[in-house]
Scaffold this active site. Structure first.
Site, PDB file in Angstrom:
ATOM      1  N   VAL A 135       0.860  -1.256  -0.162  1.00  0.00           N
ATOM      2  CA  VAL A 135      -0.068  -0.070  -0.016  1.00  0.00           C
ATOM      3  C   VAL A 135       0.793   1.206  -0.070  1.00  0.00           C
ATOM      4  O   VAL A 135       0.754   2.198  -0.595  1.00  0.00           O
ATOM      5  CB  VAL A 135      -0.959   0.050   1.345  1.00  0.00           C
ATOM      6  CG1 VAL A 135      -1.363   1.292   1.623  1.00  0.00           C
ATOM      7  CG2 VAL A 135      -2.198  -0.983   0.755  1.00  0.00           C
ATOM      8  N   ALA A 136       1.949   1.465   0.913  1.00  0.00           N
ATOM      9  CA  ALA A 136       2.845   2.688   0.916  1.00  0.00           C
ATOM     10  C   ALA A 136       3.405   2.929  -0.317  1.00  0.00           C
ATOM     11  O   ALA A 136       3.261   3.923  -0.720  1.00  0.00           O
ATOM     12  CB  ALA A 136       3.736   2.423   2.011  1.00  0.00           C
TER      13      ALA A 136
ATOM     14  N   LYS B 127      10.409  -7.875  -4.192  1.00  0.00           N
ATOM     15  CA  LYS B 127      11.209  -9.049  -3.790  1.00  0.00           C
ATOM     16  C   LYS B 127      10.778 -10.092  -4.448  1.00  0.00           C
ATOM     17  O   LYS B 127      11.353 -11.108  -4.961  1.00  0.00           O
ATOM     18  CB  LYS B 127      11.450  -9.086  -2.368  1.00  0.00           C
ATOM     19  CG  LYS B 127      12.577  -9.790  -2.021  1.00  0.00           C
ATOM     20  CD  LYS B 127      12.724  -9.751  -0.402  1.00  0.00           C
ATOM     21  CE  LYS B 127      13.975 -10.319  -0.033  1.00  0.00           C
ATOM     22  NZ  LYS B 127      14.202 -10.154   1.570  1.00  0.00           N
TER      23      LYS B 127
ATOM     24  N   SER C  50       0.423  -5.921   2.871  1.00  0.00           N
ATOM     25  CA  SER C  50      -0.782  -4.987   2.589  1.00  0.00           C
ATOM     26  C   SER C  50      -1.763  -6.065   2.383  1.00  0.00           C
ATOM     27  O   SER C  50      -3.065  -5.645   2.670  1.00  0.00           O
ATOM     28  CB  SER C  50      -0.403  -4.195   1.694  1.00  0.00           C
ATOM     29  OG  SER C  50       0.311  -3.198   2.203  1.00  0.00           O
TER      30      SER C  50
ATOM     31  N   GLY D  94      -8.605  -6.353   8.995  1.00  0.00           N
ATOM     32  CA  GLY D  94      -9.618  -5.514   9.755  1.00  0.00           C
ATOM     33  C   GLY D  94      -9.863  -4.165   9.378  1.00  0.00           C
ATOM     34  O   GLY D  94     -11.287  -4.353   9.085  1.00  0.00           O
ATOM     35  N   GLY D  95      -9.202  -3.298   9.080  1.00  0.00           N
ATOM     36  CA  GLY D  95      -9.735  -2.252   8.159  1.00  0.00           C
ATOM     37  C   GLY D  95      -8.971  -0.988   8.165  1.00  0.00           C
ATOM     38  O   GLY D  95      -7.535  -1.079   8.492  1.00  0.00           O
TER      39      GLY D  95
ATOM     40  N   GLU E   6     -12.381  -1.889  16.969  1.00  0.00           N
ATOM     41  CA  GLU E   6     -11.467  -2.992  17.280  1.00  0.00           C
ATOM     42  C   GLU E   6     -10.843  -2.537  18.853  1.00  0.00           C
ATOM     43  O   GLU E   6     -11.422  -1.807  19.479  1.00  0.00           O
ATOM     44  CB  GLU E   6     -10.519  -3.083  16.218  1.00  0.00           C
ATOM     45  CG  GLU E   6     -11.249  -3.523  14.782  1.00  0.00           C
ATOM     46  CD  GLU E   6     -10.021  -3.747  13.842  1.00  0.00           C
ATOM     47  OE1 GLU E   6      -8.675  -4.008  14.213  1.00  0.00           O
ATOM     48  OE2 GLU E   6     -10.023  -3.888  12.600  1.00  0.00           O
TER      49      GLU E   6
ATOM     50  N   ASP F 237      15.174  -5.937   5.182  1.00  0.00           N
ATOM     51  CA  ASP F 237      16.393  -5.441   4.361  1.00  0.00           C
ATOM     52  C   ASP F 237      16.893  -4.011   4.377  1.00  0.00           C
ATOM     53  O   ASP F 237      17.976  -3.763   4.507  1.00  0.00           O
ATOM     54  CB  ASP F 237      16.232  -5.948   2.853  1.00  0.00           C
ATOM     55  CG  ASP F 237      15.985  -7.496   2.478  1.00  0.00           C
ATOM     56  OD1 ASP F 237      16.228  -8.136   3.704  1.00  0.00           O
ATOM     57  OD2 ASP F 237      15.605  -7.747   1.565  1.00  0.00           O
TER      58      ASP F 237
ATOM     59  N   HIS G 288       0.844 -10.085  17.736  1.00  0.00           N
ATOM     60  CA  HIS G 288      -0.554 -10.202  17.663  1.00  0.00           C
ATOM     61  C   HIS G 288      -1.186 -11.469  18.419  1.00  0.00           C
ATOM     62  O   HIS G 288      -0.517 -12.543  18.461  1.00  0.00           O
ATOM     63  CB  HIS G 288      -1.012 -10.355  16.284  1.00  0.00           C
ATOM     64  CG  HIS G 288      -2.320 -10.036  16.016  1.00  0.00           C
ATOM     65  ND1 HIS G 288      -3.617 -10.676  16.555  1.00  0.00           N
ATOM     66  CD2 HIS G 288      -2.973  -8.788  15.254  1.00  0.00           C
ATOM     67  CE1 HIS G 288      -4.815 -10.085  16.136  1.00  0.00           C
ATOM     68  NE2 HIS G 288      -4.382  -9.085  15.487  1.00  0.00           N
TER      69      HIS G 288
ATOM     70  N   ARG H 168      -3.250  -4.711  22.010  1.00  0.00           N
ATOM     71  CA  ARG H 168      -3.040  -5.911  21.529  1.00  0.00           C
ATOM     72  C   ARG H 168      -1.780  -6.406  22.519  1.00  0.00           C
ATOM     73  O   ARG H 168      -1.896  -7.621  22.947  1.00  0.00           O
ATOM     74  CB  ARG H 168      -2.336  -5.760  20.119  1.00  0.00           C
ATOM     75  CG  ARG H 168      -3.518  -5.445  19.338  1.00  0.00           C
ATOM     76  CD  ARG H 168      -2.799  -5.371  17.941  1.00  0.00           C
ATOM     77  NE  ARG H 168      -3.746  -5.349  16.640  1.00  0.00           N
ATOM     78  CZ  ARG H 168      -3.610  -5.362  15.647  1.00  0.00           C
ATOM     79  NH1 ARG H 168      -2.503  -4.966  15.007  1.00  0.00           N
ATOM     80  NH2 ARG H 168      -4.712  -5.326  14.592  1.00  0.00           N
TER      81      ARG H 168
ATOM     82  N   HIS I 192       3.930  -9.787  14.487  1.00  0.00           N
ATOM     83  CA  HIS I 192       2.946  -9.098  13.413  1.00  0.00           C
ATOM     84  C   HIS I 192       2.943  -7.908  12.863  1.00  0.00           C
ATOM     85  O   HIS I 192       3.312  -7.906  11.571  1.00  0.00           O
ATOM     86  CB  HIS I 192       1.518  -9.036  14.232  1.00  0.00           C
ATOM     87  CG  HIS I 192       0.408  -8.346  13.546  1.00  0.00           C
ATOM     88  ND1 HIS I 192      -0.184  -8.921  12.402  1.00  0.00           N
ATOM     89  CD2 HIS I 192      -0.182  -7.393  13.464  1.00  0.00           C
ATOM     90  CE1 HIS I 192      -1.201  -8.541  11.579  1.00  0.00           C
ATOM     91  NE2 HIS I 192      -0.964  -7.462  12.631  1.00  0.00           N
TER      92      HIS I 192
ATOM     93  N   ARG J 255       0.835  -0.324  18.368  1.00  0.00           N
ATOM     94  CA  ARG J 255       0.018   0.280  17.401  1.00  0.00           C
ATOM     95  C   ARG J 255      -1.334  -0.179  17.829  1.00  0.00           C
ATOM     96  O   ARG J 255      -1.793  -1.150  18.024  1.00  0.00           O
ATOM     97  CB  ARG J 255       0.360  -0.395  15.929  1.00  0.00           C
ATOM     98  CG  ARG J 255      -0.444   0.055  14.952  1.00  0.00           C
ATOM     99  CD  ARG J 255      -0.242  -0.624  13.651  1.00  0.00           C
ATOM    100  NE  ARG J 255      -0.184  -1.991  13.378  1.00  0.00           N
ATOM    101  CZ  ARG J 255      -1.286  -2.786  12.935  1.00  0.00           C
ATOM    102  NH1 ARG J 255      -2.339  -2.098  12.643  1.00  0.00           N
ATOM    103  NH2 ARG J 255      -1.165  -3.931  12.947  1.00  0.00           N
TER     104      ARG J 255
ATOM    105  N   LEU K 210      -2.638   0.768   7.921  1.00  0.00           N
ATOM    106  CA  LEU K 210      -3.056   1.132   6.760  1.00  0.00           C
ATOM    107  C   LEU K 210      -3.231   2.391   6.537  1.00  0.00           C
ATOM    108  O   LEU K 210      -2.824   3.526   5.427  1.00  0.00           O
ATOM    109  CB  LEU K 210      -4.507   0.420   6.100  1.00  0.00           C
ATOM    110  CG  LEU K 210      -4.367  -0.929   5.716  1.00  0.00           C
ATOM    111  CD1 LEU K 210      -5.696  -1.685   5.539  1.00  0.00           C
ATOM    112  CD2 LEU K 210      -3.338  -1.312   4.670  1.00  0.00           C
TER     113      LEU K 210
END
Length: 441
Positions: free
Chosen positions: A18-19, A38, A46, A51-52, A116, A210, A231, A272, A333, A368, A374
Site C-alpha cells: 500500500v505505501a 522482492k 498489505s 481488519g480495516g 476493534e 532488508d 498479535h 494488543r 505481527h 500500534r 493502513l
C-alpha cells in the site's frame, strides 16, 4: 542486470504494498518511477490486512481518536505524527473512494463503521475481512495503467548507493542471481517489517527487514527497533509457514477468549500487547501453547458473510468459529520501529525516504492501535511523494564505482542481515529478545 548498464530513473520505490503503490500514484505523472518488489506484486503484507482502516468520522471524535492512539502506544508516540495522521484521514479515504476502493456499507448505504481493540468508538472502515486486499488491488490496478510507472518483480535490494550521505540509488539482485544498479534522484523504501526473521509470524517469509540492515550498514538512523508487536490471536498450527491472523475485528464483533478450562480470562478489547500478555499468562498457567477464541454473537451464516476469509480458514481446520473453541496463539505481527523519518518520510540520508511499516515517524509509539497501519502508510506515503514532487533542487549524480564481485551470495547475505537486525533488537531490549527472538538464532 549488468553493472556497465545502469538503469536510470527519477524515483525508485522498493516495495509494492500500500505505501509504495500510493506513493507512486501521488507522484507527478511526468516523473519516471520504477517499483521493484522482492517476490510477486501481490505477495506483500498489505494484501493480508484484514481488519480495516481508521478514519476520523467527524471533528468531535478527534480528541477521542488521538487519545486512543496515544494510550495504545503507551504515550511514547510522536504527538505531531498522530495529529497529522488523524487530520489527513478523511482526505486519504476520500481519495481511495474516488479511485474505486469499495468499503462495506449498511442498509442505508452509509459506511458500516466497526470497532476493534482499544478503540472507544466505531471508526474503522472495512471491506469484509480483506480490507488490505481491496485497497492494494485497487491501487495496483490503477498503477499498472500509468505509463510512467514500471514494475520489476523478483528483484531484491541488496545495498544503497551513496556518497557523502546522499543516496544515489540501490544495488539489486534479480531472480537469477545477477546484480546491477538503479540510479535515481530519489529512493523510497517501502519494504515492510521483519516477520520473515521469526518462526511464528503473520508476515510473508520474504519480509526480512532488508532496509533496516542496510540502514545499519550505512549509518542511517533507526528508531525503536525493539518495538515489535506480537498479535494475540493467530490460528494455532504445528505446520511451518506463515501464521493465519484472526483479526481483532472479530473480537470487536463479540468474540471472546477462553482458557483451557473454558473460562473467559481477559477483556478482549484491550490493546494488543495487554491481550497478548494475558494469553501468555494463561498458557504458562496451564502449560499449553494456545488458548481459544469463539464468536457466540454471530450465526454461522452471519460470520461467513462478515468474515468470509477467517470463517473459511477456521472451517478448513475443522472449526466453526461461531460454535467451536478455535485454538489461537500469539505471533509476531508488526514493526512499530524502523528507519527514523520526519512527518514527510525523510530519513537521515539525503534523498532517501521511508514509508509504511519500514518507517518510524513515531505515530504508533510502543504499540500500534488496531487498523492504524493502513492509514499511516497512506498518509505518510502521500506526504513523501508531495515533498519529492516539490523538490526543485538539482541533484548532481556521479556514477559510482561498484565492484559487484565483493557482494556475498544470497545465503550469506541473508544471515549477515539477520544478525545485524537481531543484534540491534537484543541491544535495545534483552527481555524482549529472550522471550520472542532468542529461539530464532
Amino acid at each position: 542486470m549488468n553493472i556497465k548498464e545502469f538503469i536510470r530513473t527519477d524515483v525508485v520505490i522498493v516495495g509494492s504494498g500500500v505505501a509504495g503503490l500510493f506513493a507512486a500514484l501521488c507522484l507527478p505523472k511526468d516523473k519516471d518511477i520504477l517499483v521493484i518488489t522482492k517476490e510477486n506484486l501481490k505477495e506483500c503484507d498489505s494484501y493480508l490486512a484484514q481488519g480495516g482502516v481508521c478514519v476520523l468520522k467527524d471533528i468531535n471524535d478527534f480528541n477521542c481518536y488521538f487519545e486512543d492512539t496515544m494510550k495504545a502506544g503507551h504515550y511514547e508516540n510522536n504527538p505531531e505524527s498522530v495529529k497529522v495522521m488523524i487530520k489527513s484521514s478523511t482526505d486519504v479515504i476520500g481519495t481511495l473512494v474516488d479511485l474505486g476502493v469499495k468499503f462495506d456499507t449498511d442498509e442505508e448505504g452509509d459506511f458500516d463503521y466497526t470497532r476493534e481493540g482499544a478503540h472507544r468508538r466505531n471508526r474503522i472502515l472495512h471491506h469484509k475481512d480483506e480490507t488490505g486486499k481491496e485497497i492494494t488491488a485497487t491501487l495496483l490496478r490503477i498503477a499498472k495503467k500509468r505509463e510512467n510507472i514500471t514494475f520489476v518483480e523478483q528483484t531484491t535490494m541488496i545495498d544503497f548507493i551513496e556518497k557523502s550521505n546522499i543516496c544515489q540509488g540501490i544495488v539489486c539482485e534479480d531472480e537469477y542471481g545477477e546484480m546491477g544498479a538503479i540510479i535515481a534522484n530519489d529512493i523510497i523504501l517501502a519494504t515492510g517489517g521483519i516477520g520473515g526473521l521469526f518462526t511464528n509470524s503473520t508476515n510473508y517469509p520474504h519480509i526480512t527487514g532488508d532496509s533496516f540492515a542496510l540502514a545499519l550498514k550505512h549509518n542511517v538512523e533507526l528508531q525503536d527497533m525493539n518495538y515489535i508487536q506480537i498479535h494475540p490471536t493467530t490460528l494455532y498450527s504445528k505446520k511451518s509457514g506463515r501464521r493465519f491472523l484472526i483479526s481483532e475485528s472479530v473480537r470487536g464483533e463479540g468474540a471472546i477468549l477462553l482458557n483451557e478450562n473454558g473460562e473467559r480470562f481477559t477483556d478482549e478489547l484491550q490493546p494488543r500487547d495487554v491481550v497478548t500478555n494475558a494469553i501468555v499468562e494463561e498458557m504458562t498457567k496451564f502449560g499449553t501453547d494456545h488458548v481459544y477464541i469463539t464468536l457466540p454473537t454471530m450465526s454461522s451464516e452471519e460470520a461467513a458473510e462478515r468474515f468470509p476469509n477467517i470463517y473459511d480458514a477456521c472451517m478448513e481446520e475443522g472449526y466453526d468459529i461461531t460454535k467451536d473453541r478455535v485454538p489461537v496463539t500469539p505471533a509476531q505481527h508488526y514493526m512499530m520501529g524502523g528507519v527514523k523519518t520526519d512527518i514527510n518520510g525523510k530519513t537521515s540520508m539525503e534523498h532517501l525516504y521511508a514509508v509504511g511499516e519500514t518507517a518510524c515517524n513515531g505515530v504508533h509509539g510502543k504499540n500500534r492501535l488496531a487498523s492504524n497501519s493502513l492509514l499511516e502508510s497512506l498518509v505518510f506515503a502521500k506526504r513523501a511523494a508531495i515533498l519529492i514532487a516539490n523538490d526543485t533542487d538539482e541533484k548532481i549524480i556521479e556514477l559510482p564505482e561498484l565492484d559487484l564481485k565483493n557482494y556475498p551470495k544470497k545465503e550469506i547475505r541473508e544471515k549477515e542481515f539477520k544478525k545485524l537486525i537481531m543484534d540491534e533488537i537484543k541491544g535495545k531490549d534483552q527481555k524482549f529478545y529472550d522471550k520472542w527472538c532468542n529461539n530464532e538464532d
